[in-house]
Enzyme design. Structure first.
Site, PDB file in Angstrom:
ATOM      1  N   PRO A   1      36.530  79.527   0.384  1.00  0.00           N
ATOM      2  CA  PRO A   1      37.969  79.261   0.395  1.00  0.00           C
ATOM      3  C   PRO A   1      38.877  80.423  -0.021  1.00  0.00           C
ATOM      4  CG  PRO A   1      36.983  78.304  -1.540  1.00  0.00           C
ATOM      5  CD  PRO A   1      35.851  78.862  -0.717  1.00  0.00           C
ATOM      6  N   CYS A   2      38.963  81.436   0.824  1.00  0.00           N
ATOM      7  CA  CYS A   2      39.828  82.574   0.515  1.00  0.00           C
ATOM      8  C   CYS A   2      41.303  82.199   0.594  1.00  0.00           C
ATOM      9  CB  CYS A   2      39.502  83.770   1.400  1.00  0.00           C
ATOM     10  SG  CYS A   2      39.472  83.419   3.152  1.00  0.00           S
ATOM     11  N   HIS A   3      41.621  81.072   1.232  1.00  0.00           N
ATOM     12  CA  HIS A   3      43.015  80.628   1.286  1.00  0.00           C
ATOM     13  C   HIS A   3      43.533  80.228  -0.097  1.00  0.00           C
ATOM     14  CE1 HIS A   3      40.601  76.966   1.818  1.00  0.00           C
ATOM     15  NE2 HIS A   3      41.593  76.338   1.197  1.00  0.00           N
TER      16      HIS A   3
END
Length: 163
Positions: free
Chosen positions: A127-129
């Protein structure tokens, strides 16, 4: 041997890359750091256990029915990138952090962390968001800021309930 398929989702087409029995990539059409075409392997129909299961779980996540992923994955990156990506997987659904906070934990610079985050091959699944700029500002995302905002908004109701 790698293979890839393009699947339609509520946030647009995603290219899913399978390496053997594991998911190796989730890419947006205009991904910032595109993989070399040779690493994608043959384009196939979105069938087979890895691609089918990844597509199903992504659909459930994007519909708000899933908060995490249970997929076999393979990560290709250097040791530092894998450390950063591991830090991303520790973020809970609805939790955000900053590049600086990850950098402080890893003893690195925010710029180095940002570069590694930008090279994440498994968007959404890793989850780089959930990584924001200094003071919580919305900063770059391989899928574009509108998609990043969509993903953060999707997770917001859970985060709000935690307080």
């Amino acid at each position: 041997m790698n293979r890839h398929a393009i699947v339609s989702t509520r946030i647009g087409d995603l290219t899913l890359v399978a390496a053997g029995n594991a998911l190796a990539g989730v890419y947006f059409p205009h991904h910032w750091v595109k993989p070399a075409p040779s690493t994608l392997g043959e384009q196939v129909e979105p069938t087979g256990p890895v691609i089918t299961e990844a597509a199903r779980q992504l659909d459930e996540y994007l519909a708000g029915e899933r908060t995490g992923f249970d997929l076999p994955i393979v990560l290709r990156g250097d040791a530092f990138q894998r450390r950063v990506w591991a830090a991303l997987t520790e973020l809970e659904y609805g939790e955000t952090t900053t590049y600086g906070e990850i950098a402080a934990r890893l003893g690195e610079t925010a710029q180095a962390v940002g570069k590694a985050v930008g090279q994440n091959p498994l968007s959404i699944v890793i989850p780089c968001h959930r990584v924001l700029g200094k003071n919580g500002s919305l900063t770059g995302y391989a899928g574009g800021l509108k998609r990043k905002q969509f993903l953060l908004d999707l997770e917001e109701p859970v985060a709000t309930r935690l307080f």
